[in-house]
Scaffold this motif. Structure first.
Motif, PDB file in Angstrom:
ATOM      1  N   ALA A 296      56.062  29.720  10.392  1.00 42.52           N
ATOM      2  CA  ALA A 296      55.617  30.585  10.866  1.00 42.52           C
ATOM      3  C   ALA A 296      55.979  30.276  12.983  1.00 42.52           C
ATOM      4  O   ALA A 296      55.377  29.768  13.156  1.00 42.52           O
ATOM      5  N   TYR A 297      55.983  31.207  13.710  1.00 46.61           N
ATOM      6  CA  TYR A 297      56.920  31.286  14.688  1.00 46.61           C
ATOM      7  C   TYR A 297      55.766  32.941  15.931  1.00 46.61           C
ATOM      8  O   TYR A 297      55.523  34.118  14.916  1.00 46.61           O
TER       9      TYR A 297
ATOM     10  N   GLU B  86      52.679  33.813   9.223  1.00 47.45           N
ATOM     11  CA  GLU B  86      52.922  35.659   9.923  1.00 47.45           C
ATOM     12  C   GLU B  86      52.757  36.960   9.797  1.00 47.45           C
ATOM     13  O   GLU B  86      52.481  37.003  10.442  1.00 47.45           O
ATOM     14  N   TRP B  87      51.788  37.028   8.511  1.00 47.31           N
ATOM     15  CA  TRP B  87      51.404  38.276   8.565  1.00 47.31           C
ATOM     16  C   TRP B  87      50.236  38.560   9.034  1.00 47.31           C
ATOM     17  O   TRP B  87      49.192  39.116  10.178  1.00 47.31           O
TER      18      TRP B  87
ATOM     19  N   ALA C 132      56.596  38.193  15.743  1.00 47.92           N
ATOM     20  CA  ALA C 132      56.256  36.963  14.847  1.00 47.92           C
ATOM     21  C   ALA C 132      57.034  36.939  13.903  1.00 47.92           C
ATOM     22  O   ALA C 132      57.445  38.439  13.083  1.00 47.92           O
ATOM     23  N   GLY C 133      57.467  35.439  13.676  1.00 49.30           N
ATOM     24  CA  GLY C 133      58.323  36.186  11.954  1.00 49.30           C
ATOM     25  C   GLY C 133      58.071  34.482  11.260  1.00 49.30           C
ATOM     26  O   GLY C 133      57.148  33.751  11.891  1.00 49.30           O
ATOM     27  N   TRP C 134      58.861  33.630  10.666  1.00 52.52           N
ATOM     28  CA  TRP C 134      58.804  32.353  10.039  1.00 52.52           C
ATOM     29  C   TRP C 134      60.230  32.687  10.050  1.00 52.52           C
ATOM     30  O   TRP C 134      60.483  33.102   9.576  1.00 52.52           O
TER      31      TRP C 134
ATOM     32  N   LYS D 283      51.010  38.922  12.939  1.00 51.32           N
ATOM     33  CA  LYS D 283      50.902  40.327  12.986  1.00 51.32           C
ATOM     34  C   LYS D 283      50.054  40.998  13.460  1.00 51.32           C
ATOM     35  O   LYS D 283      49.395  41.689  13.873  1.00 51.32           O
TER      36      LYS D 283
ATOM     37  N   ARG E 200      54.804  27.930  16.723  1.00 51.25           N
ATOM     38  CA  ARG E 200      55.029  27.620  16.198  1.00 51.25           C
ATOM     39  C   ARG E 200      54.556  26.726  15.209  1.00 51.25           C
ATOM     40  O   ARG E 200      53.212  25.967  15.807  1.00 51.25           O
TER      41      ARG E 200
END
Length: 96
Positions: free
Chosen positions: A8-9, A66-67, A20-22, A70, A53
């Motif tokens: 996750a980053y 990630e969620w 935010a993403g993965w 966010k 990350r």
């Protein structure tokens, strides 16, 4: 890819916003974002830099984190970046 290292980053965009993403390959994902092949959100905010990350054993764990990222406020994300912390060390494989 269900098992293996996933991440996750957080990205900092050129306009100062955070995304935010993965991914399972941070270097390739960062390159994709900066080449305009990443998320629609980041395409108009280039260049981006990966500022945080966390590593996880499964895709599901990375997506869950990630969620969580966010859901955080901007202030919480900035504190996470500044302190390099976010989860107790026993529940983390690694932090960037």
């Amino acid at each position: 890819m269900e098992n293996g290292t996933c991440y996750a980053y957080l990205l900092r965009c050129a306009d100062g916003t955070l995304y935010a993403g993965w991914t399972n390959d941070p270097a390739a994902r960062l390159a994709a974002h900066n080449d305009g092949r990443g998320a629609k959100y980041t395409r108009g905010r280039l260049p981006v830099e990966m500022v945080y990350r966390e590593a996880f054993d499964t895709r599901a764990e990375a997506m869950r984190r990630e969620w969580e990222l966010k859901q955080m406020t901007r202030a919480q994300k900035l504190a996470l970046i500044a302190h390099g912390a976010g989860r107790p060390p026993s529940s983390q494989k690694g932090i960037f």
